[in-house]
Design an enzyme around this catalytic site. Structure first.
Site, PDB file in Angstrom:
ATOM      1  N   ASP A   1      -6.543 -17.498   2.466  1.00 52.48           N
ATOM      2  CA  ASP A   1      -6.269 -18.856   1.981  1.00 52.48           C
ATOM      3  C   ASP A   1      -6.747 -19.809   3.057  1.00 52.48           C
ATOM      4  O   ASP A   1      -6.067 -20.026   4.057  1.00 52.48           O
ATOM      5  CB  ASP A   1      -4.770 -19.018   1.723  1.00 52.48           C
ATOM      6  CG  ASP A   1      -4.379 -20.425   1.304  1.00 52.48           C
ATOM      7  OD1 ASP A   1      -5.249 -21.317   1.326  1.00 52.48           O
ATOM      8  OD2 ASP A   1      -3.200 -20.640   0.976  1.00 52.48           O
TER       9      ASP A   1
ATOM     10  N   SER B   1       5.212   7.163   2.852  1.00 56.06           N
ATOM     11  CA  SER B   1       4.140   8.143   3.066  1.00 56.06           C
ATOM     12  C   SER B   1       2.981   7.557   3.862  1.00 56.06           C
ATOM     13  O   SER B   1       2.327   8.264   4.632  1.00 56.06           O
ATOM     14  CB  SER B   1       3.646   8.697   1.731  1.00 56.06           C
ATOM     15  OG  SER B   1       3.094   7.671   0.913  1.00 56.06           O
TER      16      SER B   1
ATOM     17  N   HIS C   1       0.819  -1.207   0.000  1.00 58.19           N
ATOM     18  CA  HIS C   1       0.000   0.000   0.000  1.00 58.19           C
ATOM     19  C   HIS C   1       0.858   1.264   0.000  1.00 58.19           C
ATOM     20  O   HIS C   1       0.421   2.308  -0.503  1.00 58.19           O
ATOM     21  CB  HIS C   1      -0.946  -0.006   1.201  1.00 58.19           C
ATOM     22  CG  HIS C   1      -2.151  -0.856   0.995  1.00 58.19           C
ATOM     23  ND1 HIS C   1      -3.402  -0.526   1.491  1.00 58.19           N
ATOM     24  CD2 HIS C   1      -2.320  -2.029   0.333  1.00 58.19           C
ATOM     25  CE1 HIS C   1      -4.276  -1.467   1.141  1.00 58.19           C
ATOM     26  NE2 HIS C   1      -3.636  -2.384   0.444  1.00 58.19           N
TER      27      HIS C   1
ATOM     28  N   HIS D   1      -1.540 -13.315  -0.948  1.00 58.85           N
ATOM     29  CA  HIS D   1      -2.776 -13.637  -0.239  1.00 58.85           C
ATOM     30  C   HIS D   1      -2.821 -15.091   0.210  1.00 58.85           C
ATOM     31  O   HIS D   1      -3.846 -15.556   0.686  1.00 58.85           O
ATOM     32  CB  HIS D   1      -3.992 -13.304  -1.106  1.00 58.85           C
ATOM     33  CG  HIS D   1      -4.293 -11.847  -1.180  1.00 58.85           C
ATOM     34  ND1 HIS D   1      -5.377 -11.332  -1.873  1.00 58.85           N
ATOM     35  CD2 HIS D   1      -3.656 -10.770  -0.642  1.00 58.85           C
ATOM     36  CE1 HIS D   1      -5.384 -10.023  -1.763  1.00 58.85           C
ATOM     37  NE2 HIS D   1      -4.353  -9.654  -1.020  1.00 58.85           N
ATOM     38  N   THR D   2      -1.724 -15.783   0.083  1.00 62.41           N
ATOM     39  CA  THR D   2      -1.618 -17.107   0.684  1.00 62.41           C
ATOM     40  C   THR D   2      -1.505 -17.006   2.202  1.00 62.41           C
ATOM     41  O   THR D   2      -1.648 -18.003   2.902  1.00 62.41           O
ATOM     42  CB  THR D   2      -0.407 -17.869   0.122  1.00 62.41           C
ATOM     43  OG1 THR D   2      -0.407 -19.192   0.633  1.00 62.41           O
ATOM     44  CG2 THR D   2       0.897 -17.199   0.495  1.00 62.41           C
TER      45      THR D   2
ATOM     46  N   PRO E   1      -5.850  -1.177  -5.807  1.00 58.69           N
ATOM     47  CA  PRO E   1      -6.947  -2.073  -6.199  1.00 58.69           C
ATOM     48  C   PRO E   1      -7.895  -2.292  -5.022  1.00 58.69           C
ATOM     49  O   PRO E   1      -7.473  -2.286  -3.862  1.00 58.69           O
ATOM     50  CB  PRO E   1      -6.229  -3.376  -6.571  1.00 58.69           C
ATOM     51  CG  PRO E   1      -4.804  -3.002  -6.796  1.00 58.69           C
ATOM     52  CD  PRO E   1      -4.533  -1.834  -5.899  1.00 58.69           C
TER      53      PRO E   1
ATOM     54  N   GLY F   1       4.822   6.060  -4.710  1.00 61.73           N
ATOM     55  CA  GLY F   1       6.079   5.330  -4.651  1.00 61.73           C
ATOM     56  C   GLY F   1       6.423   4.818  -3.264  1.00 61.73           C
ATOM     57  O   GLY F   1       5.747   5.123  -2.276  1.00 61.73           O
TER      58      GLY F   1
END
EC number: 1.11.1.7
Length: 337
Positions: A254, A85, A75, A202-203, A172, A81
């Site tokens: 998962d 931040s 994120h 996301h495993t 996303p 970049g």
């Protein structure tokens, strides 16, 4: 303490055996040529060791923290970049990114980053950036959960700005369609292979009910559930995530190996058991991404190699280097504020 010691020994052995994985792909913006693994060799030679130690202790306290730190890095990099931040609190002219829709009530691990930074400042004041500390913590989190290691290019500096609005348009969302997800990765100089490989993170970890409820009850505003979701899996999810209420209830990304970094995530997608819509569309909506899902489901080693390469590439998105930015003394606020 013995368990923490064993984690550190494992990490040290892993790094000793790790080959340097180099990535020459182009990223938009920044001067990534000023990033190199030995950046702190003279100025803070124990920097990586210090980060490993703090992350290992945090993982010992809560294994979920590994996924949280990896998510923070993702994120951070996708919004102006890899510049730290996301770590800034609201103060003076800074409006924190932590309260944007993708981060509010879900981004976590900031206290661990604070611990890392405090330890680094004690060893090497005003030397190691928060952006580099977070990048190293993401790599260490992969290793602690059984995933790949990689050599991290270093030399990022910290931004003196943040944007509450940019995460809402750059990151996303869980209910995004494939084309939207691909566009947001492309905007950061990442390709389809990077998208699929990085989604494999996301495993490990969990997601909130509010992020997948629509698949259970109102897919695409239809008033009906997502009929592609495997039925027995959908039944389990409905028990955890009611039609109303329970927004913060958690479910594993998962379901088969939430605490272990492996290729089970891709096997789940083939069985229509991706938790988030943004996961499942990698298999259901694009032929090229479907073939990559199949490849990684069959070959964990290939997934690990590509994941490492894509993490290096993501870590080079628009870095601040040289005299740009600053080295924050505390990650939550800019210097002299």
């Amino acid at each position: 303490m013995a368990r923490i010691g064993s984690f550190l020994i494992l990490l040290s052995l892993t790094y000793a055996l790790t080959l340097c994985i180099c990535d020459n792909a182009s990223n938009f913006g920044g001067n990534k040529r000023n990033l190199f693994p030995d950046f702190y060799r003279s100025s803070c030679p124990r920097a990586e060791e210090i980060v490993r130690s703090v992350v290992a202790k945090a993982f010992e306290r809560e294994t979920r923290m590994a996924a949280s730190l990896m998510r923070l890095h993702f994120h951070d990099c996708f919004v102006q970049g890899c510049d730290g931040s996301l770590l800034l609190d609201t103060s003076g002219s800074i409006v924190t990114e932590k309260n944007s829709n993708p981060n509010s009530r879900s981004a976590r691990g900031f206290e661990v980053v604070d611990e890392i930074k405090a330890a680094l400042e004690n060893e090497c004041p005003n030397t190691v950036s928060c952006a580099d500390a977070l990048t190293l913590a993401a790599r260490d989190s992969s290793v602690l959960t059984g995933g790949p290691s990689w050599t991290v290019p270093l030399g990022r500096r910290d931004s003196a700005t943040a944007s509450r609005a940019k995460p809402n348009k750059d990151l996303p969302e869980p209910d995004n369609l494939f084309d939207t997800i691909f566009l947001r990765f492309s905007n950061e100089g990442l390709n389809l292979t990077d998208l699929v490989a990085l989604s494999g993170s996301h495993t490990i970890g969990f997601s909130r009910c509010t992020s997948f409820r629509q698949r259970l009850y109102n897919q695409s505003g239809s008033g009906s559930p997502d009929t592609t979701l495997e039925k027995s899996y959908a039944a389990i999810l409905r028990q955890r995530c009611p039609r109303s209420g329970g927004d913060q209830n958690l479910s594993e990304l998962d379901i088969n190996s939430a605490g272990r970094f492996d290729n089970s995530y891709f096997k789940n997608l083939i069985e229509n058991m991706g938790l988030l819509n943004s996961d499942q569309v990698l298999f259901s909506s694009n032929e090229q991404s479907r073939e990559l899902v199949k490849k990684y489901a069959e070959d964990q080693e290939e997934f690990f190699e590509q994941f490492a390469e894509s993490m290096i590439k993501m870590g080079k998105i628009s870095p601040l280097t040289g005299s740009s930015g600053e080295i924050r003394k505390k990650c939550r606020k800019i210097n002299n504020s």
